[in-house]
Design an enzyme around this catalytic site. Sequence first.
Site, PDB file in Angstrom:
ATOM      1  N   GLY A 172      13.913  24.792 -23.792  1.00  0.00           N
ATOM      2  CA  GLY A 172      12.322  24.992 -22.789  1.00  0.00           C
ATOM      3  C   GLY A 172      13.410  24.355 -21.454  1.00  0.00           C
ATOM      4  O   GLY A 172      15.135  24.436 -21.851  1.00  0.00           O
ATOM      5  N   CYS A 173      12.353  24.482 -20.626  1.00  0.00           N
ATOM      6  CA  CYS A 173      12.773  22.890 -19.226  1.00  0.00           C
ATOM      7  C   CYS A 173      14.244  22.135 -19.317  1.00  0.00           C
ATOM      8  O   CYS A 173      15.040  22.029 -18.617  1.00  0.00           O
ATOM      9  CB  CYS A 173      11.838  23.146 -18.313  1.00  0.00           C
ATOM     10  N   ASN A 174      13.563  20.933 -20.497  1.00  0.00           N
ATOM     11  CA  ASN A 174      14.039  19.618 -20.855  1.00  0.00           C
ATOM     12  C   ASN A 174      15.676  20.011 -20.948  1.00  0.00           C
ATOM     13  O   ASN A 174      16.580  18.684 -21.386  1.00  0.00           O
ATOM     14  CB  ASN A 174      13.517  19.324 -21.780  1.00  0.00           C
TER      15      ASN A 174
ATOM     16  N   MET B 260      12.207  17.831 -17.691  1.00  0.00           N
ATOM     17  CA  MET B 260      10.994  17.522 -18.580  1.00  0.00           C
ATOM     18  C   MET B 260      10.322  18.886 -19.087  1.00  0.00           C
ATOM     19  O   MET B 260      10.980  19.811 -18.771  1.00  0.00           O
ATOM     20  CB  MET B 260       9.399  17.842 -17.872  1.00  0.00           C
TER      21      MET B 260
END
Length: 351
Positions: A136-138, A338
């Site tokens: 994901g975004c992290n 995050m």
Amino acid sequence: MPQVRIAGVGTAVSPDAYSQEEVLDAFAITDPRIRSLFLNSAIQRRHLTLPPLGADGRRVQESQGELLSKHKTMAVAMGARALQACLKNIGADISDVRHLCCVTSTGFLTPGLSALLINELGLDQHCSRSDIVGMGCNAGLNALNVATGWSMAHPDELAIVLCAEACSAAYVFDSTMRTAVVNSLFGDGAAAVALRSEPSENTVPGPRILGFASRIITEALDAMRYEWDEDAGKFSFFLDPDIPYVVGMNAEEVVDRLLRAAGLRRSDVRHWLVHSGGKKVIDAVTVNLGLTRYDVRHTTGVLRDYGNVSSASFLFSYERLQEERVAETGDYGVLMTMGPGSTIETALVQW
């Protein structure tokens, strides 16, 4: 002891950009709740690859197979351009790359994106590689951590971290607020960052990477998730409305732990490069860490101009900071991302 530094960065996006109004009109969305969500997102434009028009003049619903094909095409194309831009930024050549770490969460590829890019660009077939998929975004900072370790073990050799997110290949279009939240936020983008380590007496442009700190918030494990939607017949991303509060409440602990390990306080940090996770997420981080609007100017600027480009977002912000040329020798910076887990990742750098 080798010092690992960020040598340079490069970014790329898909060809077409749309305002939020244009996206709403393209899908003939009239629901006032959804329109308000889009128009109050602090996003002006995003790069998207919209579905083709059908015979009735409406956008067609792409199958999961078509979306996976779109992801492959876009990730390779954007990834190649971002990698080339990064190499141009540091005056290096394709043949100089010794490790390629690729990140993506908007589709699944086997062989992985690293193998596809080595073939596409003609990198050395002996190039070391790794792929981080689905974090994901992290995940950009997870990859930076991996590549930093590789660089420490291979002084003076060039490593590239490449985040390629074809968010247009991860959408479900229906009339629910659940999907509207996701559809209002994400855009296509790729970013590559170059790492190189040399003995301390030598000089590599860019900040030193001093350390990392992570926090996985297991009680919010399902707050961000990518799962199969039986009704749509494809994968669908879910974002819990409480994400800004979850991230905000936990931001201080992980950042302070990162800084404490280096004997620093938040007031010692001059540059903050935070993931452009959305207006409410940015506001929550800003308030809880006691930051100013100036501190997160690149974060909000990237959100405004590109939307949330997932794992690549913080590198878009880093590129803008680099272009400003305001970082001075001795300055400290915090990188923060995050994503699902729920997870907060941080890194400390010094110019």
